[in-house]
Structures are given as C-alpha cells and as structure tokens.
Design a protein around this motif. Sequence first.
Motif, mmCIF file in Angstrom:
data_model
loop_
_atom_site.group_PDB
_atom_site.id
_atom_site.type_symbol
_atom_site.label_atom_id
_atom_site.label_comp_id
_atom_site.label_asym_id
_atom_site.label_seq_id
_atom_site.Cartn_x
_atom_site.Cartn_y
_atom_site.Cartn_z
ATOM 1 N N VAL A 14 34.483 60.360 11.845
ATOM 2 C CA VAL A 14 33.646 59.491 11.014
ATOM 3 C C VAL A 14 34.074 58.051 11.242
ATOM 4 O O VAL A 14 35.266 57.720 11.088
ATOM 5 N N PRO A 15 33.154 57.158 11.631
ATOM 6 C CA PRO A 15 33.518 55.760 11.875
ATOM 7 C C PRO A 15 34.190 55.142 10.659
ATOM 8 O O PRO A 15 33.937 55.527 9.513
ATOM 9 N N LEU A 16 35.059 54.147 10.925
ATOM 10 C CA LEU A 16 35.807 53.518 9.842
ATOM 11 C C LEU A 16 34.872 52.874 8.811
ATOM 12 O O LEU A 16 35.117 52.959 7.604
ATOM 13 N N TYR A 17 33.781 52.212 9.272
ATOM 14 C CA TYR A 17 32.887 51.547 8.318
ATOM 15 C C TYR A 17 32.198 52.570 7.415
ATOM 16 O O TYR A 17 31.934 52.309 6.230
ATOM 17 N N GLU A 18 31.936 53.787 7.954
ATOM 18 C CA GLU A 18 31.288 54.812 7.139
ATOM 19 C C GLU A 18 32.285 55.400 6.135
ATOM 20 O O GLU A 18 31.905 55.738 4.997
ATOM 21 N N GLN A 19 33.580 55.506 6.550
ATOM 22 C CA GLN A 19 34.590 55.947 5.597
ATOM 23 C C GLN A 19 34.687 54.964 4.434
ATOM 24 O O GLN A 19 34.812 55.368 3.265
ATOM 25 N N LEU A 20 34.628 53.688 4.775
ATOM 26 C CA LEU A 20 34.679 52.650 3.749
ATOM 27 C C LEU A 20 33.484 52.772 2.811
ATOM 28 O O LEU A 20 33.620 52.721 1.581
ATOM 29 N N TYR A 21 32.287 52.940 3.362
ATOM 30 C CA TYR A 21 31.056 53.081 2.571
ATOM 31 C C TYR A 21 31.144 54.304 1.664
ATOM 32 O O TYR A 21 30.826 54.226 0.459
ATOM 33 N N ARG A 22 31.561 55.453 2.203
ATOM 34 C CA ARG A 22 31.622 56.685 1.409
ATOM 35 C C ARG A 22 32.589 56.547 0.233
ATOM 36 O O ARG A 22 32.313 57.020 -0.868
#
Length: 463
Positions: A14-22
Amino acid sequence: MYNITLTLDGDSRVPLYEQLYRYFAQEIQSGRIPAGTKLPSKRSLCAHLGVSRSTVENGYAILVAEGYVCASPKRGFFVADLTPYAPPQPTPIPEAKARPQAAEEAKVNFSTSIVDTSAFPYASWAKLNKEVIYNSPELLQRGDRQGEPALRRALAAFLREYRGVHCDADQIVVGAGTEYLIELLLQLFDPEVVFALEDPCYAVTWHCVRNSGRRFRFVPVGEQGISIPDLCASDASVAYITPSHQFPMGVTMPAVQRSRMLHWALSTPERYIIEDDYDCEFRYGAHPIPALQSMDRNGCVVYIGTFSRSLAPSIRVAYMVLPVPLLARYRSLFGHFSSTVSRYEQTVLARFLAEGFYERYLRRMCNLYRQRCTRLTARIRNLDPDIRISGDGGGLHFLLTLPDRSEEELYAQAAEAGIRLHRLSDYAHEFPPRPSTVVLGYGGIRDEELEPAVELLRDAWRL
C-alpha cells in the motif's frame, strides 16, 4: 493541533500516501479526531513521519476530495463535521387493494377486459415478425414521432373502409395504449376546459381526467347514449363518449342523436367530441352505423381506437385521429417526443393490416364471438323468464338484469360461488344505475365452458 501516533510501513504494497489517508479517515470516522480539529501542517507532518512532501500532499488531497477534511487558505487543514444524518423512518408501502376475486382464482371469469386468444394468428404473426426483424435493420434507429408512416397509412385505409372515418395518415398518432393517448390529448385543451363524461363510464377514462386535475361533469346515459339535453345544460366544452357501443350500457347512439351531438359541438367555438370506438370491430346485429367521425365535416371529432380488444390486451398499440387544429397543438407540444411503440411492432402491424391478415382474422373472431354471445344469452334467458339481457348487439359484454334481486345480492352470491363479474354500479358515479343489473364479459370464456358457467350462475342465484 492533533498529535498522531502513526508509523508508516515502507515495505507494504500500500503506497505511503494511501496509508496516511486510511489512518486519518479511520480516526475521523471513529470520532477519535473530533470535528474542527486542526491537522498538522504538511511541513511538520513530513518531518514527523520522515516522508516526502508529495506523500503528505497526496494523502491530504484524498482526504479533502472525500470530504473528511476542509482546506482553509493560509490557516491549514481542519476535520469536517461528519455528524451522521439520521434519515426519517421510511413510510411503509401500502398493500395493493385486492380485487374482490382474482381472475386466476375464479371458477368462471366474466371480466370485460379478457379476449379469446385461442384463435390468435400465431403463424402469420411469427412469420411477419421474423421477416421484419431479419430484413429491416433500419428499424433500430429512431422513427417517426407520430408513428411509422406505413402503419398510419394502413390505419387510414382500414378506418376509411370499415368505419367511414375520413382522415389523412398525417392526422394519426400512434401510442402505447388508449390511456397514454388520452393523457396526451387532455393536454391539448385549455386548462380551464370542462370535460363531460358518460355516467356510467369506462373507469380508466375517468381516472385519466381526474388524475390530470381537469374539471369534469358526469352526464347520464339513456337508451340512445349520452343525454344531450343534460350535456347542453352543463358547462362542458369537450365530451368523451363511446357512441357505437356505450361502455358499459352497450347502447348504440342512432344517427339522429349523433347529428345532435355534432350540432352541440358546432354551436360554440372550441367544442370537441372525443369518440372512443374501443370495440368497433365486433357488431352482431344489423349493419353497423359508421363512426361519428364520418359525419364530421368541421373538424370537431377526435377519433380513438385500439388493437387491445381485437388482437390481444398485451399488444399495447392504440391510435387517435386528430382534427387539424388539434394536430397543430399536438406537434407544438409533443412534436419532440419519440413514439412509445416499438418500430418493429408497428411495422409488423402495418403489414398485418396491409396484407389482409387483420381483415381475415376479424371475420373469424366476429363469427366466433357472435355465436358465443348467442349461445350464452340463450342459455341464461332459459334460467328464468324474468331475466333481461341488453347491450348484446356487439362488443364482448352485455348487461344482465334480474328484477326483484338486488345488485349486491347477485354480486355476492356469484362471488361466493367462484364467479367473477361486475356490478353496473361499479361504473356509475352521480346518477343511480339500472337496478338489479350486473355486467358479464364473455371474451375469456371458451365455448366448452359456456354450459358449466351457466350452471354455476343458476346454482349461485338459486334459479
């Protein structure tokens, strides 16, 4: 400012920006980050997590796009108010009002809306369908808005020969059922126009006029059709009538009465007569009187017909012939509407008429219904010398009157015996109908069922 305890996993798929969003989305949904909370700035979050600026920007961008966060220029990012919306409790869907006795439950069904499909020309209809489908790919495109020209030409020729209707094919509008055409027709008249309806009358017409919000007056029906003195005394300027075989009384308006109807229409500008010739194909007595429209030389009669009675109820093809002034209004209001009947079905029907299939089928069905009506009414008359049959000179129904019995008694006893029929009062509104009378339709009763049906009636009414 909200302090975060997030650790990003650089080895995850999972991309880092998506981890941040989640992470932020879950925290906000759970309420752990309350509405109005200011989130860390992009720079401080980059430093805290040890990630690039683009990672934080992409994560915040998704949060903003999905409404979790609001971006305020020069102030930062704030959590949006996601207080759950409590929708009102849904209104329970009311149960459909059940008929007194469903057709499939009745031992004998004297419904007026059923026709005999045992003699339907399946082979001819299937042959024409196949030829039209395989040889007419152009029918997949949009067609004429008033209906296929070939069908309208065939209709004009048929109506001229069989009903004396004089019209050009351009005056005909084809639509998916009489109800649809009536609803269009109502809109061609001024909103203040008052409509005259026969009493008793065809229920669907009354519902169409009432549901449209139009004003209407009921006019009683006598032995010669609608009462013209009562019509003249009303403030109506459009009269809807069934002069050839009044529904449900079954009376035929004589020529003199038709002439008076036309005089009523011509006595004041902008008066019209809507002639519904719903079962004009079936006449069993003397030579049928031509349509009222055939006597009209001033363009004050709208003629309506349907194939639902002659072919099958599911063939939702009806038509109306509009006088030239109303045709102009129709094209102005509805000229941009597409036809509501499939071009394939219209083309098949056009060939069915033009190649003589319909004429041969009508002769066969007219003989079948005539014989059935004669046999059925003769057997019913033999049940009791006081029984009176009327309205059996055409169509697919007649009235049965049994003096000294109430209408409700006849209806209730029949229903208890598994016989479905209609009370004459089911179609009446303001004027008391003929007493002790029920309406019997025989289109759906096969010849072999006639004798058992009459026996059931005899037992139910104890004759």
